[in-house]
Design a protein around this motif. Structure first.
Motif, PDB file in Angstrom:
ATOM      1  N   LEU B 121       0.835  -1.196   0.000  1.00 28.10           N
ATOM      2  CA  LEU B 121       0.000   0.000   0.000  1.00 28.10           C
ATOM      3  C   LEU B 121       0.875   1.253   0.000  1.00 28.10           C
ATOM      4  O   LEU B 121       0.638   2.188  -0.773  1.00 28.10           O
ATOM      5  CB  LEU B 121      -0.900  -0.022   1.242  1.00 28.10           C
ATOM      6  N   ALA B 122       1.902   1.238   0.854  1.00 32.47           N
ATOM      7  CA  ALA B 122       2.806   2.388   0.921  1.00 32.47           C
ATOM      8  C   ALA B 122       3.513   2.591  -0.415  1.00 32.47           C
ATOM      9  O   ALA B 122       3.673   3.713  -0.889  1.00 32.47           O
ATOM     10  CB  ALA B 122       3.821   2.187   2.036  1.00 32.47           C
ATOM     11  N   MET B 123       3.917   1.476  -1.041  1.00 34.11           N
ATOM     12  CA  MET B 123       4.589   1.578  -2.345  1.00 34.11           C
ATOM     13  C   MET B 123       3.667   2.198  -3.378  1.00 34.11           C
ATOM     14  O   MET B 123       4.085   3.004  -4.205  1.00 34.11           O
ATOM     15  CB  MET B 123       5.040   0.192  -2.812  1.00 34.11           C
ATOM     16  N   MET B 124       2.392   1.812  -3.306  1.00 31.42           N
ATOM     17  CA  MET B 124       1.410   2.341  -4.240  1.00 31.42           C
ATOM     18  C   MET B 124       1.285   3.852  -4.059  1.00 31.42           C
ATOM     19  O   MET B 124       1.297   4.613  -5.029  1.00 31.42           O
ATOM     20  CB  MET B 124       0.072   1.669  -3.957  1.00 31.42           C
ATOM     21  N   LEU B 125       1.182   4.278  -2.788  1.00 31.79           N
ATOM     22  CA  LEU B 125       1.036   5.712  -2.515  1.00 31.79           C
ATOM     23  C   LEU B 125       2.270   6.474  -2.965  1.00 31.79           C
ATOM     24  O   LEU B 125       2.173   7.573  -3.505  1.00 31.79           O
ATOM     25  CB  LEU B 125       0.790   5.931  -1.013  1.00 31.79           C
ATOM     26  N   ILE B 126       3.456   5.857  -2.752  1.00 36.82           N
ATOM     27  CA  ILE B 126       4.688   6.532  -3.138  1.00 36.82           C
ATOM     28  C   ILE B 126       4.800   6.625  -4.655  1.00 36.82           C
ATOM     29  O   ILE B 126       5.273   7.616  -5.210  1.00 36.82           O
ATOM     30  CB  ILE B 126       5.903   5.829  -2.499  1.00 36.82           C
ATOM     31  N   ALA B 127       4.301   5.576  -5.336  1.00 39.84           N
ATOM     32  CA  ALA B 127       4.312   5.609  -6.795  1.00 39.84           C
ATOM     33  C   ALA B 127       3.455   6.766  -7.300  1.00 39.84           C
ATOM     34  O   ALA B 127       3.756   7.390  -8.313  1.00 39.84           O
ATOM     35  CB  ALA B 127       3.804   4.291  -7.356  1.00 39.84           C
ATOM     36  N   VAL B 128       2.378   7.081  -6.547  1.00 41.92           N
ATOM     37  CA  VAL B 128       1.496   8.172  -6.957  1.00 41.92           C
ATOM     38  C   VAL B 128       2.087   9.527  -6.575  1.00 41.92           C
ATOM     39  O   VAL B 128       2.171  10.431  -7.399  1.00 41.92           O
ATOM     40  CB  VAL B 128       0.095   8.006  -6.317  1.00 41.92           C
ATOM     41  N   PHE B 129       2.547   9.648  -5.322  1.00 46.76           N
ATOM     42  CA  PHE B 129       2.993  10.964  -4.842  1.00 46.76           C
ATOM     43  C   PHE B 129       4.474  11.230  -5.054  1.00 46.76           C
ATOM     44  O   PHE B 129       4.918  12.356  -4.906  1.00 46.76           O
ATOM     45  CB  PHE B 129       2.683  11.109  -3.345  1.00 46.76           C
ATOM     46  N   GLY B 130       5.279  10.199  -5.333  1.00 47.93           N
ATOM     47  CA  GLY B 130       6.718  10.382  -5.454  1.00 47.93           C
ATOM     48  C   GLY B 130       7.386  10.086  -4.121  1.00 47.93           C
ATOM     49  O   GLY B 130       6.723  10.038  -3.087  1.00 47.93           O
ATOM     50  N   ASN B 131       8.741   9.884  -4.144  1.00 40.50           N
ATOM     51  CA  ASN B 131       9.409   9.499  -2.897  1.00 40.50           C
ATOM     52  C   ASN B 131       9.983  10.698  -2.147  1.00 40.50           C
ATOM     53  O   ASN B 131       9.755  11.828  -2.533  1.00 40.50           O
ATOM     54  CB  ASN B 131      10.471   8.437  -3.160  1.00 40.50           C
ATOM     55  N   GLY B 132      10.686  10.441  -1.061  1.00 41.46           N
ATOM     56  CA  GLY B 132      11.186  11.529  -0.221  1.00 41.46           C
ATOM     57  C   GLY B 132      10.567  11.445   1.167  1.00 41.46           C
ATOM     58  O   GLY B 132       9.638  10.669   1.387  1.00 41.46           O
ATOM     59  N   LEU B 133      11.094  12.248   2.100  1.00 39.12           N
ATOM     60  CA  LEU B 133      10.667  12.151   3.501  1.00 39.12           C
ATOM     61  C   LEU B 133       9.168  12.432   3.670  1.00 39.12           C
ATOM     62  O   LEU B 133       8.440  11.651   4.268  1.00 39.12           O
ATOM     63  CB  LEU B 133      11.491  13.119   4.358  1.00 39.12           C
ATOM     64  N   THR B 134       8.700  13.568   3.121  1.00 36.36           N
ATOM     65  CA  THR B 134       7.304  13.963   3.317  1.00 36.36           C
ATOM     66  C   THR B 134       6.341  12.895   2.805  1.00 36.36           C
ATOM     67  O   THR B 134       5.380  12.531   3.483  1.00 36.36           O
ATOM     68  CB  THR B 134       7.024  15.276   2.560  1.00 36.36           C
ATOM     69  N   ASN B 135       6.629  12.382   1.622  1.00 37.16           N
ATOM     70  CA  ASN B 135       5.715  11.404   1.049  1.00 37.16           C
ATOM     71  C   ASN B 135       5.783  10.062   1.762  1.00 37.16           C
ATOM     72  O   ASN B 135       4.789   9.347   1.835  1.00 37.16           O
ATOM     73  CB  ASN B 135       5.981  11.238  -0.446  1.00 37.16           C
ATOM     74  N   THR B 136       6.968   9.718   2.274  1.00 37.16           N
ATOM     75  CA  THR B 136       7.073   8.488   3.054  1.00 37.16           C
ATOM     76  C   THR B 136       6.211   8.615   4.307  1.00 37.16           C
ATOM     77  O   THR B 136       5.451   7.707   4.643  1.00 37.16           O
ATOM     78  CB  THR B 136       8.538   8.244   3.466  1.00 37.16           C
ATOM     79  N   ILE B 137       6.311   9.756   4.966  1.00 37.41           N
ATOM     80  CA  ILE B 137       5.509   9.984   6.172  1.00 37.41           C
ATOM     81  C   ILE B 137       4.027   9.913   5.830  1.00 37.41           C
ATOM     82  O   ILE B 137       3.245   9.246   6.500  1.00 37.41           O
ATOM     83  CB  ILE B 137       5.859  11.356   6.803  1.00 37.41           C
ATOM     84  N   LEU B 138       3.659  10.570   4.738  1.00 39.61           N
ATOM     85  CA  LEU B 138       2.257  10.587   4.311  1.00 39.61           C
ATOM     86  C   LEU B 138       1.762   9.163   4.072  1.00 39.61           C
ATOM     87  O   LEU B 138       0.709   8.749   4.567  1.00 39.61           O
ATOM     88  CB  LEU B 138       2.139  11.415   3.029  1.00 39.61           C
ATOM     89  N   ALA B 139       2.555   8.397   3.324  1.00 39.13           N
ATOM     90  CA  ALA B 139       2.143   7.033   2.974  1.00 39.13           C
ATOM     91  C   ALA B 139       2.007   6.174   4.221  1.00 39.13           C
ATOM     92  O   ALA B 139       1.010   5.464   4.395  1.00 39.13           O
ATOM     93  CB  ALA B 139       3.154   6.415   2.015  1.00 39.13           C
ATOM     94  N   LEU B 140       2.985   6.262   5.126  1.00 41.98           N
ATOM     95  CA  LEU B 140       2.940   5.420   6.314  1.00 41.98           C
ATOM     96  C   LEU B 140       1.831   5.870   7.266  1.00 41.98           C
ATOM     97  O   LEU B 140       1.272   5.057   7.999  1.00 41.98           O
ATOM     98  CB  LEU B 140       4.297   5.422   7.018  1.00 41.98           C
ATOM     99  N   SER B 141       1.509   7.157   7.245  1.00 37.19           N
ATOM    100  CA  SER B 141       0.423   7.647   8.088  1.00 37.19           C
ATOM    101  C   SER B 141      -0.911   7.083   7.609  1.00 37.19           C
ATOM    102  O   SER B 141      -1.724   6.619   8.393  1.00 37.19           O
ATOM    103  CB  SER B 141       0.366   9.179   8.063  1.00 37.19           C
ATOM    104  N   ILE B 142      -1.125   7.146   6.308  1.00 33.50           N
ATOM    105  CA  ILE B 142      -2.365   6.595   5.742  1.00 33.50           C
ATOM    106  C   ILE B 142      -2.449   5.107   6.053  1.00 33.50           C
ATOM    107  O   ILE B 142      -3.491   4.576   6.414  1.00 33.50           O
ATOM    108  CB  ILE B 142      -2.429   6.859   4.221  1.00 33.50           C
ATOM    109  N   MET B 143      -1.297   4.459   5.938  1.00 35.55           N
ATOM    110  CA  MET B 143      -1.235   3.017   6.176  1.00 35.55           C
ATOM    111  C   MET B 143      -1.629   2.644   7.598  1.00 35.55           C
ATOM    112  O   MET B 143      -2.120   1.551   7.851  1.00 35.55           O
ATOM    113  CB  MET B 143       0.206   2.591   5.939  1.00 35.55           C
ATOM    114  N   ALA B 144      -1.387   3.559   8.550  1.00 31.74           N
ATOM    115  CA  ALA B 144      -1.630   3.236   9.962  1.00 31.74           C
ATOM    116  C   ALA B 144      -3.103   3.376  10.342  1.00 31.74           C
ATOM    117  O   ALA B 144      -3.525   2.856  11.372  1.00 31.74           O
ATOM    118  CB  ALA B 144      -0.775   4.145  10.845  1.00 31.74           C
ATOM    119  N   ILE B 145      -3.883   4.102   9.528  1.00 31.97           N
ATOM    120  CA  ILE B 145      -5.272   4.406   9.908  1.00 31.97           C
ATOM    121  C   ILE B 145      -6.155   3.154  10.092  1.00 31.97           C
ATOM    122  O   ILE B 145      -6.813   3.028  11.130  1.00 31.97           O
ATOM    123  CB  ILE B 145      -5.909   5.392   8.889  1.00 31.97           C
ATOM    124  N   PRO B 146      -6.191   2.225   9.126  1.00 30.32           N
ATOM    125  CA  PRO B 146      -7.164   1.125   9.225  1.00 30.32           C
ATOM    126  C   PRO B 146      -7.098   0.355  10.541  1.00 30.32           C
ATOM    127  O   PRO B 146      -8.134   0.033  11.121  1.00 30.32           O
ATOM    128  CB  PRO B 146      -6.801   0.218   8.060  1.00 30.32           C
TER     129      PRO B 146
END
Lengths: 503, 270
Positions: B121-146
């Motif tokens: 899931l995180a890889m998918m989000l990063i593929a959409v938003f691009g990599n880097g610190l901010t996007n990693t945080i964003l992806a992992l934050s979304i991942m933690a919600i469920p």
């Protein structure tokens, strides 16, 4: 409490792992003059059919099975193969090959001009409609005046054409190359087990006594994991393999290490069409600011050969040594050049690097650190290989990149990358002088004049600082000490015929 | 609070995390060397007085990089937990308290998200938003919600018809008041345990993504990047690969131990 025990267990495992990695080893136990050599190939073959295959890893193995009209030696020079001699007409349009009369294919067929004509009719597309490779698209007519003569007619002169005729010749009418390859080489194809191995066997009927093989059987294991290869070497499951510079240091205790430049050009490329890299002073400043020795040490563990132009010194005949140290490491000069170009306070940009090549990622980090010292801020962005190919290589849409360009045997194929209208000129380098030199070399039939033109072209690239060429990474081979006769080629080729075991 | 420290899992986890946290605090003010400074004459030197944990292939100080790497891990863990907790709590409480169609709709989305393995899931989000610190945080934050949403929902479903909630309702208390003043304290310990586990998985995911070149970008120090750079030298310089490995393992185990401890103390084998 169970959790705690588990934790202790995990830690113990980690510690024991490190022990294993550090001390296991021991040389392969030599059996009485073995008749088999076990090697590696890093990737699955793309096709066993020489006219479909495009991968250099496949080529490295199958060059032992297939032979072309011409072969090449360790210096990249063209030497007679299935053709004993050849003539090229004055206008460069007619190639006459005189073929050997003592050659037999692995399936027992006798080799003559009809086999060569069949092979070239497939390659040029004269019998099928579409050429298999654009380099053979210029062949307009194939003639076989007698049993051992082949004449090829071209629509336009191309000095690189002769090099292309090293492609393997297959028997007349043969269509099963992809499953059951048949060639004329010193080794016969035995089997290919997908994702496991390719097995070859000595061709006892080989025509050339000098190139006749000594070892009976060769097995190429498809392995890419570096640590697995080292373990396999140390436990005696492999006799010879390509290893990394870091592993070579460990293996050198029990193995013979061969390290040779492999005709590859690693470079830090900048998009010459955009600000600030369209300014020659900026590009020259980059050349002064980067210490290539640091890259060779840090990214290639010292196993690389420095480059100062788009051409590796392995191709000695076409290499211009005057480019060496044209720009030597000098950060102060770099700063002066930047100031002259109007970037006294530096600038910032992004370098796009394919994430699957750790050496390129390391190179980018070293460059970023070096550029920081002259006030340039370089941000690293890692991308997938597919993205790199599309954005950088195909579309040329990038600021800077670090990449290695694979070696070709003909200088034209290497240098054409910088010609203004070349489809894959992702440098966006444009120089009328350079274009003219390459165009002239292309139609020049005198080898010496041609070499001079290429040398001049290399100098133009260096003077214009079209890129920062860093190094040619060495091909590092570890071989058990009693296995001798290894030969390095400026092209991917694992030559089995010269290998032998010492008594 | 004292009863937690009597639990061995919690205690060990707490000690390790505290030590790491101290390293992190120090790294804000001081690292022995600049984390990106290279010195090629010192490359791959083993641990010594000068470089307590040795140097990497560029001659960079591993201890300094490790300190900053832990900082990145904590930063990502904290943001992932806070956002996961916040959004998970809001979504889960609405879903669990009110039930009905709202619950159905929300849970469909949450189930879909959970159907993907976390890193994918995180890889998918990063593929959409691009990599880097901010996007990693964003992806992992979304991942933690469920995960938080799930736990919160089941807690609210359990308590929404219980006697104390009915009593409050009869007294005339509003939904928001009941949800966050009366029900929330009952599921707090579970949320704490989940936070700890989420923290651990965020650290793992960041290391995994950075290892694959999808998360943090070099030369930034991250435990995952250190690991991927070290693996080429596994045989030559084993300490180099062991340092980030052990650190990641310790962090993950410590947070898992804390989570387990909290659950054990509260007798919840849910």
């Amino acid at each position: 409490m169970r959790k705690f025990l588990l934790l202790v267990l995990v830690l113990l495992m980690l510690i024991s792992c490190s022990r294993d990695g550090g001390t296991s080893g021991g040389s392969a136990v030599a059996v009485e003059k073995p008749s088999i050599v076990r090697l590696t190939m890093p990737s699955e073959p793309d096709s066993l059919d020489p006219y479909i295959s495009d991968a250099s890893d496949t080529e490295a193995v199958m060059h032992n099975v297939y032979e072309g009209l011409v072969l090449f030696d360790e210096e990249g020079r063209i030497v007679p193969g299935l053709a004993e001699s050849w003539q090229i007409s004055e206008d460069g349009l007619v190639y006459t090959f005189h073929l050997r009369d003592d050659v037999t294919f692995h399936n027992g067929d006798h080799f003559d001009s009809s086999d060569a004509a069949y092979s070239f009719s497939l390659l040029s597309g004269l019998s099928t409609g579409t050429p298999l490779s654009s380099r053979f698209g210029t062949v307009t007519k194939i003639e076989t005046p007698d049993e051992y003569t082949l004449v090829l007619y071209l629509s336009e002169p191309n000095a690189a054409f002769l090099e292309g005729t090293r492609i393997g010749i297959i028997p007349d009418g043969y269509t099963d190359s992809a499953r059951n390859p048949v060639g004329t080489g010193p080794y016969k194809f035995v089997e290919y087990v997908p994702s496991q191995r390719i097995v070859l066997e000595r061709n006892d009927e080989y025509y050339d006594e000098e190139r006749k093989a000594s070892i009976e059987r060769a097995e190429f294991y498809i392995m890419s994991d570096e640590s697995a290869i080292v373990t396999a070497l140390q436990s005696g499951q492999l006799d010879m393999a390509q290893v990394t510079g870091a592993d070579a240091e460990i293996l050198s205790r029990n193995f013979t290490i061969y390290s040779n430049p492999q005709n590859m050009v690693c470079l830090f490329a900048v998009n010459n069409a955009i600000e600030p890299f369209n300014n020659i002073k900026v590009r020259q400043a980059l050349n002064y600011a980067i210490n290539k020795d640091d890259i060779i040490n840090g990214a290639f563990d010292g196993y690389a050969t420095r480059l100062d132009s788009a051409f590796s010194p392995v191709m000695a005949f076409y290499y211009n040594p005057d480019v060496e140290n044209y720009y030597s490491y000098d950060p102060e000069k770099a700063q002066a050049f930047l100031a002259e170009a109007g970037y006294k306070d530096g600038f910032s940009f992004t370098v796009t690097v394919p994430s699957n090549y750790s050496a390129h990622v390391s190179t980018a980090q070293i460059i970023a650190e070096a550029l920081k010292k002259v006030g340039i801020d370089m941000r690293i962005q890692l991308v997938e290989w597919g993205t790199w190919l599309e954005d950088v290589y195909t579309n040329g849409d990038y600021e800077a990149t670090v990449i290695g360009l694979t070696g070709k045997l003909d200088p034209y194929e290497i240098l054409v990358r910088y010609v203004s209208n070349y489809r894959r000129n992702f440098f966006h380098y444009e120089s009328a002088e350079y274009d003219d030199l390459i165009a002239r070399a292309m139609v020049e039939s005198d080898e010496n004049v041609r070499a001079d033109l290429y040398k001049e072209a290399e100098m133009v690239l260096t003077e214009d600082a079209a890129a920062v060429w860093t190094c040619d990474p060495n091909l590092v081979i570890a071989s058990r000490p009693d296995l001798k006769g290894y030969k390095a080629y400026p092209l991917s080729f694992t030559d089995l015929s010269s290998l032998y075991y010492e008594e | 609070m004292g009863r937690y420290f009597k639990n061995p899992s919690f205690l060990i986890g707490f000690i390790i995390v505290s030590l790491m946290f101290m390293v992190l605090l120090i790294s804000f003010f001081y690292t022995p060397y600049d984390v990106t400074a290279m010195d090629f004459s010192m490359r791959l030197s083993p641990p010594s007085h000068e470089h307590l944990l040795g140097t990497d292939q560029f001659g960079r100080d591993i201890l300094s990089r490790l300190m900053k790497g832990i900082e990145v891990s904590f930063l990502i863990g904290i943001t992932a937990v806070i956002s996961g907790l916040f959004f998970g709590l809001v979504i889960g409480s609405l879903s669990g308290y009110f039930g009905g169609h709202l619950d159905d709709a929300i849970m469909k989305v949450i189930d879909t998200l959970m159907a993907f393995p976390g890193v994918l899931l995180a890889m998918m989000l990063i593929a959409v938003f691009g990599n880097g610190l901010t996007n990693t945080i964003l992806a992992l934050s979304i991942m933690a919600i469920p995960r938080f949403a799930r736990i919160t929902r089941s807690g609210y479903m359990e308590y929404r018809d219980s006697d104390f909630v009915r009593a409050e309702r009869i007294r005339g208390a509003g939904s928001v008041r009941i949800m966050y003043l009366h029900i929330l304290p009952n599921i707090l310990s579970e949320l704490v345990a989940t936070s700890s586990l989420s923290f651990a998985s965020a650290i793992m995911s960041e290391a995994g993504l950075s290892y694959l070149g999808l998360g943090m970008q070099p030369p930034a120090p991250s435990l995952g990047i250190m690991l991927s750079e070290a693996q080429d030298y596994m045989l030559r310089s084993p300490w180099y690969v062991l340092i980030p490995t052990i650190t990641i393992a310790l962090l993950v185990i410590a947070f898992n131990l804390i989570g387990d401890g909290v659950q054990e103390v509260n007798g919840g084998e849910r």
